[in-house]
Design an enzyme around this catalytic site. Structure first.
Site, PDB file in Angstrom:
ATOM      1  N   ASP A  62      -0.552   4.239   0.880  1.00 21.93           N
ATOM      2  CA  ASP A  62      -1.096   5.180   1.862  1.00 21.93           C
ATOM      3  C   ASP A  62      -0.396   5.030   3.208  1.00 21.93           C
ATOM      4  OD1 ASP A  62      -2.456   2.631   1.868  1.00 21.93           O
ATOM      5  OD2 ASP A  62      -3.894   3.461   3.291  1.00 21.93           O
TER       6      ASP A  62
ATOM      7  N   GLU B 208      -5.167   0.808   2.541  1.00 22.44           N
ATOM      8  CA  GLU B 208      -4.909  -0.235   3.533  1.00 22.44           C
ATOM      9  C   GLU B 208      -5.016   0.297   4.948  1.00 22.44           C
ATOM     10  OE1 GLU B 208      -2.845  -3.068   6.172  1.00 22.44           O
ATOM     11  OE2 GLU B 208      -2.379  -0.959   5.850  1.00 22.44           O
TER      12      GLU B 208
ATOM     13  N   HIS C 134       0.832  -1.206   0.000  1.00 19.98           N
ATOM     14  CA  HIS C 134       0.000   0.000   0.000  1.00 19.98           C
ATOM     15  C   HIS C 134       0.865   1.253   0.000  1.00 19.98           C
ATOM     16  CE1 HIS C 134       0.595   0.721   4.406  1.00 19.98           C
ATOM     17  NE2 HIS C 134       0.614  -0.587   4.475  1.00 19.98           N
TER      18      HIS C 134
ATOM     19  N   ASP D  99       6.372   1.591   7.112  1.00 17.38           N
ATOM     20  CA  ASP D  99       5.041   1.060   6.793  1.00 17.38           C
ATOM     21  C   ASP D  99       4.416   1.839   5.655  1.00 17.38           C
ATOM     22  OD1 ASP D  99       2.694  -0.367   6.939  1.00 17.38           O
ATOM     23  OD2 ASP D  99       1.986   0.561   8.790  1.00 17.38           O
TER      24      ASP D  99
ATOM     25  N   GLU E 213       4.512  -5.918   4.509  1.00 19.58           N
ATOM     26  CA  GLU E 213       4.279  -5.320   5.818  1.00 19.58           C
ATOM     27  C   GLU E 213       5.529  -5.422   6.703  1.00 19.58           C
ATOM     28  OE1 GLU E 213       1.848  -3.576   6.922  1.00 19.58           O
ATOM     29  OE2 GLU E 213       0.362  -3.885   5.350  1.00 19.58           O
TER      30      GLU E 213
ATOM     31  N   HIS F  20       3.539   3.818  12.666  1.00 17.87           N
ATOM     32  CA  HIS F  20       2.430   4.642  13.159  1.00 17.87           C
ATOM     33  C   HIS F  20       2.862   5.582  14.294  1.00 17.87           C
ATOM     34  CE1 HIS F  20      -1.058   1.932  11.501  1.00 17.87           C
ATOM     35  NE2 HIS F  20       0.000   1.941  10.693  1.00 17.87           N
TER      36      HIS F  20
END
Length: 375
Positions: free
Chosen positions: A68, A133, A66, A99, A162, A348
């Site tokens: 995003d 995602e 992904h 990520d 991932e 994150h």
């Protein structure tokens, strides 16, 4: 600067907060088209996706990922601007570094190197890339998979990029994930004045024995690859805010993270049986975010494990821990799936980063896997 690092920085510099792709996919496509990939752009709602394939024969090895990223959080608390990729003390900083834009870059440069060395390779290489995602994931990979399934285009091997590594890159790959099943339970009672208990039915009190039963239930024992299924309450809401009013209903949000030892239907049936046993007046709605999937030891696990050992000098552990990923959708059309990528320590978080020294070995591990499976 290596080609992988250069591409990773270019991707990180694009402010692609879910579901905004910000041109990341076109950048990847611009590298794939000269290699002979057929590109299918698939936009659903405000989500960009693409499927790319080089070759028409099997086996088909697909890289999935992904573009995003999650929001940055307080920008002033970052050591460096989150969308200005910065190398400091051997680390590449920026939102999406771990990520999973470094993995995307490594996909591309691994494919470029593999095709350069094996221009007439057997089988096919594919990519499934989404910008949905990190969001609600309804217009992303799941929609691409539906299209591929409808035309019976099945995948032999899939590598999801991932960030799976725990302490050092390569120490863990995911060969499966637990399923996620959520419930929204409303137990009904009779609202009234708290001083007149004979005139009310407190739904929290009524629900408590059933909650106790579900907490104490052994849903399954797990298996060799999965821990036992877990049931957890995430939210409970009831009452008017006043201290002298018994609520008329209570809403309970709960979630199962379940293994392949159970099914979504079997878990639903058992929950309803417990609630019915306690003769509750209730409504219950369900949301299945994804079924569990598992890739036992086989050709893909063997190939990528050997590649990691050669590239990083580490023997990876197989794990099914953690949350869900887009692998749950791809499992519907893929025979074997694994997830492997950078360290997950900063994903994150503020000051997300990867070690520059890990970037080229990551590309090398992906390339070695291609060489092992498409030969």
């Amino acid at each position: 600067m290596s080609k992988t690092l250069e591409l990773a920085k270019d991707l990180i510099a694009r402010r692609s907060v879910t579901p905004d792709d910000q041109g990341c996919q076109e950048l990847l496509i611009s590298r794939l088209e000269p290699l002979g990939f057929k590109i299918e752009r698939m936009r659903f709602g405000d989500v960009d996706n693409f499927y790319a394939r080089r070759g028409t024969s099997g086996p088909l090895l697909v890289f999935a990922g992904h573009t995003d990223v999650v929001p940055t959080g307080p920008v002033e608390q970052w050591h460096t601007p989150p969308f200005e990729p910065t190398i400091k003390d051997g680390m590449l900083y920026g939102r999406g570094a771990a990520d999973m834009k470094t993995s995307l870059a490594a996909f591309i440069t691994a494919i470029e190197a593999f095709v350069a060395d094996h221009p007439e390779h057997p089988g096919s290489i594919g990519l499934i890339i989404t910008s949905d995602e990190e969001g609600i994931a309804v217009n992303g990979t799941v929609k691409v998979v539906e299209i591929l399934k409808a035309r019976n285009e099945l995948i032999d091997f899939c590598i999801v990029g991932e960030p799976t590594s725990s302490k050092v890159v390569g120490d863990m790959i995911k060969n499966g994930r637990r399923g996620s099943l959520s419930g929204r339970l409303t137990v009904k009672g009779i609202q009234g004045h708290i001083a007149y208990p004979h005139l009310v039915k407190n739904p929290i009190h009524l629900a408590a024995p059933a909650i106790k039963d579900m907490v104490e239930t052994v849903w399954d024992e797990g298996n060799a690859y999965f821990p036992p299924t877990s049931w957890q309450i995430s939210n409970m809401h009831g009452g008017t805010g006043a201290t002298n009013v018994v609520p008329g209903e209570v809403e309970i949000l709960f979630n199962f993270r379940f293994s392949t030892a159970s099914t979504a239907d079997s878990l639903k049936q058992r929950v309803h049986a417990i609630l019915d046993k306690h003769e509750l007046d209730y409504t219950l709605t369900w949301e299945l975010s994804g079924n569990p999937f598992l890739t036992p030891k086989g050709s893909l696990v063997t190939a990528i494990s050997a590649a990691i050992e050669q590239a990083f000098g580490v023997t990876p552990e197989l794990s099914t821990s953690g949350g869900t990923s887009d692998g749950r959708f791809i499992a519907d059309i893929a025979d074997q799936i694994v997830e492997f990528g950078p360290l997950n320590a900063t994903i994150h978080k503020l000051n997300e980063c990867v070690a520059v020294a890990d970037i080229e070995p990551l590309q090398h591990a992906y390339k070695l896997t291609l060489e092992a499976l498409l030969k």
